[in-house]
Write a protein that holds these residues in place. Sequence first.
Motif, PDB file in Angstrom:
ATOM      1  N   GLY A 164       0.789  -1.217   0.000  1.00 33.34           N
ATOM      2  CA  GLY A 164       0.000   0.000   0.000  1.00 33.34           C
ATOM      3  C   GLY A 164       0.819   1.263   0.000  1.00 33.34           C
ATOM      4  O   GLY A 164       0.277   2.364   0.216  1.00 33.34           O
ATOM      5  N   HIS A 221      -2.705   4.428   1.415  1.00 35.64           N
ATOM      6  CA  HIS A 221      -3.401   3.180   1.098  1.00 35.64           C
ATOM      7  C   HIS A 221      -2.988   2.091   2.070  1.00 35.64           C
ATOM      8  O   HIS A 221      -1.833   2.037   2.520  1.00 35.64           O
ATOM      9  CB  HIS A 221      -3.073   2.738  -0.329  1.00 35.64           C
ATOM     10  N   PHE A 222      -3.920   1.231   2.415  1.00 36.93           N
ATOM     11  CA  PHE A 222      -3.612   0.099   3.274  1.00 36.93           C
ATOM     12  C   PHE A 222      -3.820  -1.232   2.549  1.00 36.93           C
ATOM     13  O   PHE A 222      -3.819  -2.288   3.188  1.00 36.93           O
ATOM     14  CB  PHE A 222      -4.470   0.139   4.548  1.00 36.93           C
ATOM     15  N   CYS A 223      -3.982  -1.166   1.219  1.00 34.85           N
ATOM     16  CA  CYS A 223      -4.085  -2.349   0.361  1.00 34.85           C
ATOM     17  C   CYS A 223      -3.172  -2.134  -0.844  1.00 34.85           C
ATOM     18  O   CYS A 223      -2.656  -1.019  -1.051  1.00 34.85           O
ATOM     19  CB  CYS A 223      -5.525  -2.586  -0.071  1.00 34.85           C
ATOM     20  N   SER A 231      -6.210   1.900  -5.477  1.00 34.84           N
ATOM     21  CA  SER A 231      -5.821   0.749  -4.671  1.00 34.84           C
ATOM     22  C   SER A 231      -7.002  -0.202  -4.513  1.00 34.84           C
ATOM     23  O   SER A 231      -8.156   0.125  -4.863  1.00 34.84           O
ATOM     24  CB  SER A 231      -5.327   1.218  -3.293  1.00 34.84           C
ATOM     25  N   SER A 232      -6.686  -1.373  -3.983  1.00 37.15           N
ATOM     26  CA  SER A 232      -7.732  -2.349  -3.672  1.00 37.15           C
ATOM     27  C   SER A 232      -8.507  -1.982  -2.420  1.00 37.15           C
ATOM     28  O   SER A 232      -9.422  -2.726  -2.030  1.00 37.15           O
ATOM     29  CB  SER A 232      -7.108  -3.736  -3.499  1.00 37.15           C
ATOM     30  N   ASP A 233      -8.169  -0.865  -1.755  1.00 31.99           N
ATOM     31  CA  ASP A 233      -8.919  -0.403  -0.580  1.00 31.99           C
ATOM     32  C   ASP A 233     -10.119   0.452  -0.977  1.00 31.99           C
ATOM     33  O   ASP A 233     -10.665   1.160  -0.130  1.00 31.99           O
ATOM     34  CB  ASP A 233      -8.008   0.362   0.377  1.00 31.99           C
ATOM     35  N   TRP A 234     -10.506   0.419  -2.260  1.00 32.16           N
ATOM     36  CA  TRP A 234     -11.692   1.058  -2.826  1.00 32.16           C
ATOM     37  C   TRP A 234     -11.518   2.558  -3.054  1.00 32.16           C
ATOM     38  O   TRP A 234     -12.473   3.241  -3.434  1.00 32.16           O
ATOM     39  CB  TRP A 234     -12.944   0.861  -1.954  1.00 32.16           C
ATOM     40  N   THR A 235     -10.327   3.125  -2.851  1.00 32.09           N
ATOM     41  CA  THR A 235     -10.164   4.578  -2.909  1.00 32.09           C
ATOM     42  C   THR A 235      -9.267   4.985  -4.073  1.00 32.09           C
ATOM     43  O   THR A 235      -8.449   4.204  -4.567  1.00 32.09           O
ATOM     44  CB  THR A 235      -9.549   5.113  -1.607  1.00 32.09           C
ATOM     45  N   THR A 243     -14.071   7.997  -3.429  1.00 35.64           N
ATOM     46  CA  THR A 243     -14.529   6.618  -3.555  1.00 35.64           C
ATOM     47  C   THR A 243     -15.999   6.633  -3.928  1.00 35.64           C
ATOM     48  O   THR A 243     -16.731   7.558  -3.552  1.00 35.64           O
ATOM     49  CB  THR A 243     -14.317   5.843  -2.248  1.00 35.64           C
ATOM     50  N   GLN A 250     -17.842  -0.016  -3.194  1.00 41.34           N
ATOM     51  CA  GLN A 250     -17.057  -0.879  -2.333  1.00 41.34           C
ATOM     52  C   GLN A 250     -16.422  -1.999  -3.145  1.00 41.34           C
ATOM     53  O   GLN A 250     -16.701  -3.181  -2.963  1.00 41.34           O
ATOM     54  CB  GLN A 250     -17.942  -1.440  -1.214  1.00 41.34           C
ATOM     55  N   ALA A 305     -12.523  -2.982  -5.367  1.00 44.64           N
ATOM     56  CA  ALA A 305     -11.132  -2.627  -5.627  1.00 44.64           C
ATOM     57  C   ALA A 305     -11.025  -1.878  -6.954  1.00 44.64           C
ATOM     58  O   ALA A 305     -11.577  -2.307  -7.980  1.00 44.64           O
ATOM     59  CB  ALA A 305     -10.272  -3.889  -5.662  1.00 44.64           C
TER      60      ALA A 305
END
Length: 545
Positions: free
Chosen positions: A383, A403-405, A424-428, A444, A447, A449
């Motif tokens: 991330g 990002h955390f993903c 990112s895959s964290d939806w953002t 975003t 919900q 990725a």
Amino acid sequence: MGNDKYVVRPMQTFSGAPKNKQIQTDNIGVVEEGTTATIWDIFDSFCVQNETPESEKADYLETTVNTSKGQEKIGEKSSSSSTTVSTGCTISSMSEMEMSGNSLNVESDSQLIMSSESFQHSLLVMERSIVANTFQPKLAAYRQLPIPEDPDSTVKPGIKVQSEEGEESSLSPTLERLWAFTCELSRGRNITSMAWNKENLDLLAVGYGDWDSRTEKPSLICCWSLKNPMWPERVFYCQSCVTSLDFSSNNPNQLGVGMYDGTVAIYNVQSRNNVTCIANSRECSNKHLHPVWQVNWTKKETTLSGMDRGEALVAVAADGRITKWLFSGNSLDCIDLMKLKKSQHFKKNTVETDVIISPMTPGLCVDFHPTDSSIYLTGTCEGLIQKCSIFNSQNFLDTYKKHFCPVNHVEWSPFSSDVFLSCSSDWTIQLWKQDLFTPVLSVTSSQRAVLAVRWSPNSSTVFAAINGRQVEIWDLTLSIRHPTIVHHAAAGVRLTSLLFVKGNDCVLVGDSEGQVTVYQLKNLSVGEGKQVDRLNDIIHSAVSW
């Protein structure tokens, strides 16, 4: 003589102009044939002549004389001792050989015509003319030209009565489908990447493959042209699944390819023969052993005199290495630009295990600075977005944490060299400024990725994103919370790739069914003022807010 009306007068008769008459006939085949006459053949022929009546004998003699004359005319060798029996055999064999020779000549001539370059070029021109006539209104809309009226249309231009709701819906921003690049060869294949040619903006390279599928279908690279959206100009078969594509700027015929098995290859799209792969990394001792998620052509460092040394192909792979590939004979050789080490230090467990944890973190994307080719951004599975330099292979210049993903895509703005986007895959989707380590704007909409995000090359405040189920068009001048256009995919279809068109308001969307659909952005006008100032105003207002 003596007549008063007689006048001596010379006359000349003019002959008519000669005319050339052309006829078409079969080629006359000339075949050499020989025979051997033994004493017993001569004796048997002599006996047959004695037993034959006088009338038939005359016919035989006449046939023999005519045949010998005909053989002399076509240049065949005939002996004076040839008999009527041998002559009859010669006539029958000659006719059979001439018929077979004519049929072989006709077949060979047709094959030569079909395989000739001039005939193939004529077919290509004719096919493009027919396709251009079929797609003329759609191509005119793509080129932002006035659409010609169809003379065969039964609808007469009259007064169109629309309701107020219809008028409002017709003026709202939307995506209008023009056509799709698809054929029987690509139907049902998952699209992994797309790339425009940097010199010829009508040439599109598309990679097909599915690394998640259990069926071993061969991976494809198709080069599509706007002159024929119904069949690709070039088709290349690859041993492994294609994951990334990028065209060279200095050599527009060279296409860089990254594959799932870690191979990096360069293809020559201009070649028509089977030797299309110029070089690959299969023989390199330092090659990638994990999937190459992105390849990118970048300019090499400049010399002291300011001259450019050309381009190099940079690849980022799941083994945590960012490599620069150069030609080494008929193959490719690489040097490591950066090794993406994990940011967290894992403590060793007291219990001994056989599992070996790699100290490297996979890299997923890379993008070079638009004005400084020595600076680039890369996104990792942790991330993090790392800012790196090709002159420093040990340390990162900066690290952007939000990002955390896994960071699936990162891209610099084509209008402002200090602004870039990441998804990112964290939806953002995060909007960053180079000198700030926190995102300027975070958006975003669903919900899911976010697989890819792309800046519009025509408007500084417009970008697009896909998340598998829908494509979103964002215009920051209209809203920073909700996308301006949301277009959903069909049932059972997954959107996998995204690409803008430079020079007009169109966007390309690739899906899991092998279709590259061309959409036109309708009723999405570009605001007034300079592009950079518009983007900076939005960033300043977002920071102050």
